[in-house]
Design a protein around this motif. Structure first.
Motif, short mmCIF file in Angstrom:
data_model
loop_
_atom_site.label_atom_id
_atom_site.label_comp_id
_atom_site.label_asym_id
_atom_site.label_seq_id
_atom_site.Cartn_x
_atom_site.Cartn_y
_atom_site.Cartn_z
N VAL A 204 0.82 -1.31 -0.01
CA VAL A 204 0.13 -0.06 0.02
C VAL A 204 0.83 1.46 -0.06
O VAL A 204 0.43 2.11 -0.86
N SER B 268 -12.98 -0.69 5.90
CA SER B 268 -11.32 -0.41 5.60
C SER B 268 -11.22 1.01 5.62
O SER B 268 -12.07 1.62 4.96
N PHE C 127 -8.30 4.22 5.27
CA PHE C 127 -7.01 4.59 5.10
C PHE C 127 -6.59 6.02 5.36
O PHE C 127 -7.38 6.78 4.81
N VAL D 165 -7.58 -0.30 -0.45
CA VAL D 165 -7.17 -0.72 0.72
C VAL D 165 -8.34 -1.52 1.37
O VAL D 165 -8.45 -1.82 2.49
N LEU E 145 -3.60 2.14 8.42
CA LEU E 145 -4.56 1.30 7.75
C LEU E 145 -5.53 0.71 9.01
O LEU E 145 -4.87 0.31 9.56
#
Length: 407
Positions: free
Chosen positions: A124, A354, A356, A153, A383
């Motif tokens: 990432v 999720s 980020f 992500v 993350l």
């Protein structure tokens, strides 16, 4: 690599020649060069794992480019290859991308543009830090704003290697002094070798109309379409249609504001074999300043998108990019990113989230002649998913040298 679906192959074979054939019959000017760099990094958790150890690494980078330009056409080819070697347990990372972009004015009212891009990342972080510092164009004092894409992500795995092949072709028509029409089509082939069922072939297209009410204000309408095909499974296969209405307003000579509102209508296959239909509010807002020595853009958006997990998800993103020239030899740039994926899981229909967070800045000092420069880049990434949060603090210090000219 899996073979793309037949409709995708047909469009890809149409776009690729079109993008490459917007060529210059008689090139008026050719410029080329290469930038090489070496740097060292210290990272607290470079692979975003649960039990991290500090990583120390050396990085080598090479960026070749060439630009062909005539009165009617422009073709730009650029590549980037980065190799990162760690001194301890972390594996080496290879990040690479290559692109060709072209545009041609067919008449006073019609122009076409196209592009092809290949990207390869190991983590990432590779995606987030792909462009590094915004730079100053030699001899002009004008800064270039960094434009690294926000990584997908949704799978919550920082060490997942990814590859993508992308192409696009667009047409712009201005039938009158105040109105313009646009159409575009494109494809993206995404590959995640370690994630079963995540590989996908995606198609997208859009139609748009813009009308300028005055020198400062305009209105627009658009509709976009996306088709998702996840290889080896029907989970996530489907489509999304997004109609939107919007407007734009120029606050002064260098600052503009634009936005649009609409809805994303999505239909996709669930893991249990049923069809999932849902509609999410969609929209985007952008505030940008474009001046010679200072540039910035603040963007916020919400839409339905495909993700590496398979299936369309509601995605919220906020991104701020800026670059500023400081004096004759120094420049500063910054990236601030946030994204949230509300994604379906592989084994069930219960959603997962999720998120980020990424912050990166770079300070660059060019020495006399502007070919040799020193760069310092601190960054922070977080993350967060159902398994908790993973953070990485990193600082990179290096030098780079440019050979050749640059526009």
């Amino acid at each position: 690599m899996e073979r793309p679906a037949q409709p995708l192959r047909a469009i890809a074979l149409s776009i690729a020649p079109g993008a490459l054939c917007i060529a210059v019959p008689a090139v008026a000017r050719t410029e080329a060069g290469v930038e090489v760099g070496v740097s060292g990094t210290v990272s607290s958790n470079p692979d975003l794992v649960n039990n991290p150890k500090t990583g120390v690494s050396g990085v080598g980078t090479i960026v070749p480019w060439v630009r062909f330009e005539s009165e009617l056409s422009t073709i730009a080819v650029m590549g980037n290859l980065e190799y990162q070697k760690y001194t301890n347990r972390y594996s080496s990372h290879v990040t690479a991308w290559a692109s060709v972009n072209a545009n041609r004015r067919l008449s006073e009212n019609v122009s076409v543009a196209g592009g092809l891009t290949y990207r390869r990342t190991s983590t990432v972080l590779d995606t987030f830090l792909a462009t590094g510092a915004g730079s100053v164009i030699p001899g002009s004092g004008e800064v270039q704003i960094p434009t690294a894409p926000i990584p997908d992500v949704s799978f919550g795995n920082g060490r997942t290697r990814s590859e993508s092949y992308e192409g696009s072709l667009s047409l712009s028509v201005t039938p009158g002094e105040r109105s313009s029409l646009s159409a575009s089509a494109g494809f993206q082939l995404s590959r995640y070798p370690s994630l079963t069922g995540a590989n996908s072939n995606n198609l997208h297209g859009s139609l748009g109309y813009n009308y300028q009410l005055s020198q400062r204000a305009g209105v627009n309408a658009s509709v976009s379409f996306a088709r998702y095909d996840f290889l080896g499974t029907r989970v996530g296969d489907g489509w999304t249609v997004t109609p939107q209405l919007g407007g734009s307003y120029r606050l002064n000579e260098s600052v503009s504001l634009s936005g649009s509102l609409g809805a994303s209508l999505s239909r996709s296959h669930r893991p249990d074999g049923t069809i999932r239909e849902f509609t999410v509010f969609s929209g985007d807002l952008s505030l940008c300043k474009t001046a010679k020595r200072t540039k910035y853009c603040l963007n916020a958006s919400r839409s339905a998108q495909s993700t590496a997990l398979g299936g369309a998800s509601a995605v919220n993103q906020v991104k701020f990019n800026m670059a500023r020239a400081i004096g004759q030899y120094d420049s500063f740039s910054a990236d601030i990113n946030y994204s949230r994926y509300d994604s379906p899981t592989i084994l069930g229909v219960v959603g997962r989230v999720s998120q980020f967070y990424g912050v990166s800045s770079s300070y660059s000092h060019s020495f006399a002649g502007r070919r040799l420069s020193a760069v310092v880049t601190p960054s922070f990434v977080r993350l967060t998913d159902d398994n908790g949060s993973k953070n990485n603090f990193e600082i990179r210090i290096g030098v780079r040298y440019r050979f050749g000219g640059r526009t």
